[in-house]
Design a protein around this motif. Structure first.
Motif, PDB file in Angstrom:
ATOM      1  N   LEU A 172       2.973   2.773   5.625  1.00 31.99           N
ATOM      2  CA  LEU A 172       3.222   3.056   4.219  1.00 31.99           C
ATOM      3  C   LEU A 172       1.949   2.931   3.409  1.00 31.99           C
ATOM      4  N   ALA A 173       1.159   1.889   3.745  1.00 31.00           N
ATOM      5  CA  ALA A 173      -0.114   1.675   3.040  1.00 31.00           C
ATOM      6  C   ALA A 173      -1.077   2.835   3.301  1.00 31.00           C
ATOM      7  N   LYS A 174      -1.088   3.341   4.535  1.00 30.68           N
ATOM      8  CA  LYS A 174      -1.942   4.475   4.856  1.00 30.68           C
ATOM      9  C   LYS A 174      -1.555   5.705   4.029  1.00 30.68           C
ATOM     10  N   GLY A 175      -0.236   5.863   3.866  1.00 33.82           N
ATOM     11  CA  GLY A 175       0.243   7.014   3.122  1.00 33.82           C
ATOM     12  C   GLY A 175      -0.150   6.993   1.662  1.00 33.82           C
ATOM     13  N   HIS A 176      -0.358   5.785   1.126  1.00 34.33           N
ATOM     14  CA  HIS A 176      -0.715   5.659  -0.284  1.00 34.33           C
ATOM     15  C   HIS A 176      -2.227   5.618  -0.510  1.00 34.33           C
ATOM     16  N   SER A 177      -2.978   5.485   0.600  1.00 36.93           N
ATOM     17  CA  SER A 177      -4.440   5.368   0.446  1.00 36.93           C
ATOM     18  C   SER A 177      -5.103   6.737   0.304  1.00 36.93           C
ATOM     19  N   THR A 211       4.406  -2.859  11.179  1.00 35.99           N
ATOM     20  CA  THR A 211       3.931  -1.517  11.505  1.00 35.99           C
ATOM     21  C   THR A 211       4.309  -0.528  10.412  1.00 35.99           C
ATOM     22  N   GLU A 212       5.547  -0.627   9.931  1.00 33.69           N
ATOM     23  CA  GLU A 212       6.003   0.272   8.875  1.00 33.69           C
ATOM     24  C   GLU A 212       5.230   0.042   7.579  1.00 33.69           C
ATOM     25  N   ALA A 213       4.918  -1.233   7.298  1.00 33.02           N
ATOM     26  CA  ALA A 213       4.152  -1.533   6.083  1.00 33.02           C
ATOM     27  C   ALA A 213       2.750  -0.942   6.164  1.00 33.02           C
ATOM     28  N   LYS A 214       2.137  -0.997   7.352  1.00 35.83           N
ATOM     29  CA  LYS A 214       0.800  -0.429   7.527  1.00 35.83           C
ATOM     30  C   LYS A 214       0.823   1.082   7.375  1.00 35.83           C
TER      31      LYS A 214
END
Length: 337
Positions: A332-337, A327-330
């Motif tokens: 984090l990925a959203k934050g960088h997209s 969940t945290e990885a997802k």
């Protein structure tokens, strides 16, 4: 039709009303059913609370008018009584009120759930269910007010206690300004917070403190300290002579830990283990509980798993920690997209 309109519709056309709650009820279910029963009686309704088992002694002070009776008492004195409306508080499933009460509920022409737990959309649309409420007691209080019924202390103490317990003393993220506005109305009837708190949590024996110390000493965390857990065995409960109800808040002590995301408590129940889950509001433990076969809110949930304590702890912690990291990885990925 909104929730208040639905409540008015069902209660206005009913004269004989039975109100129940889930088996092994807590203060939220009990407080809600008592307050609703007293409110409906004030409107001239023939209302009564019937639970699968008798009310535990620890909750008797919430019910000085003896509105709550057991199913066996109901069958002895009211078995032939006609029911116009059957209300269930603090759950949205007949499977959770006990087989005997379910059989009684199915004889009623109308059934209404009053609850704040997640449920299928079609169930929510036909009942009085609001998952945004901090407690069923908050919803019950608002429904009573929607009928124009003045709150009195006899209704207010059960409702205040319901909200107090289901929010862990107002610390959960579901507590809103509206929650506190209702609390203000309840206090205006004469409910005193110190008295309400002491009555439900009670004064404790030294054995309780020793058990709490023993359980807290069992605390463990994952290496990153994001998941922490406690264990409570049947041997400990027997050794210290502490009621299971008094241990429900043990898990909340973990929420003050640095870096904590998910708190767990594993309690032995024969061949099964009850897993309680809590979060500080940033992680949805309801989803995690459903992955374990249970359910609940985003901040407070539970599941019951068959197996030994050691095996359930290992598999559960590993699974939930992996879910947390994913969940945290997802995010984090959203934050960088």
């Amino acid at each position: 039709m909104n929730i208040t309109e639905r409540f008015k519709f069902f209660t206005q056309k009913a004269d004989n009303i039975v109100i129940s709650t889930h088996i092994i009820p807590d203060a939220d279910g009990i407080g809600s059913e008592i307050a609703l029963c007293l409110a409906l009686r004030s409107q001239g309704k023939n209302a009564i609370c019937v639970n699968e088992e008798p009310l535990l002694e620890r909750y008797r002070y919430l019910d000085p008018d003896n509105t709550v009776i057991s199913r066996s008492e109901y069958m002895s004195f009211y078995a032939e009584a006609e029911i116009d409306l059957f209300i269930v508080t603090d759950t949205n499933s007949l499977e959770r009120i006990g087989d005997g009460m379910k059989a009684i509920a199915l004889t009623a022409p109308s059934l209404l759930f009053i609850d704040h737990h997640p449920c299928p959309k079609e169930v929510m649309e036909e009942n009085c269910i609001d998952t945004s409420k901090a407690a069923t007691g908050e919803l019950a209080g608002e429904l009573i007010q929607s009928l124009g019924i003045p709150l009195n202390r006899e209704m207010a103490l059960p409702l205040y206690t319901a909200i107090l317990i289901d929010t862990s003393s107002f610390r959960y993220p579901t507590v809103t300004g509206n929650t506190h506005r209702l609390i203000g109305s309840l206090m205006d009837t004469g409910v005193r917070p110190p008295h309400a708190y002491n009555m439900i949590y009670g004064t404790k024996k030294l054995t309780y403190m020793k058990l709490l110390g023993k359980v807290l000493a069992s605390a463990h965390t994952t290496k990153d300290e994001k998941v922490a857990w406690l264990t409570l065995t049947e041997d400990l409960l027997e050794k210290f002579h502490v009621d299971t109800e008094d241990t429900l808040a043990f898990i909340n002590h973990l929420l003050v830990l640095d870096n904590i995301k998910v708190a767990l408590m594993f309690r032995e129940m024969g061949a099964e283990i009850k897993v309680s889950l809590r979060s500080i509001g940033t992680v949805d433990v309801g989803i995690m509980a459903r992955a374990l076969g249970g359910g609940g809110h985003d901040h407070s949930a539970a599941a019951i798993i068959k197996g030994t304590l050691d095996s359930v702890i290992k598999t559960t912690v590993d699974k939930l920690h992996e879910m947390l990291l994913m969940t945290e990885a997802k995010e984090l990925a959203k934050g960088h997209s």
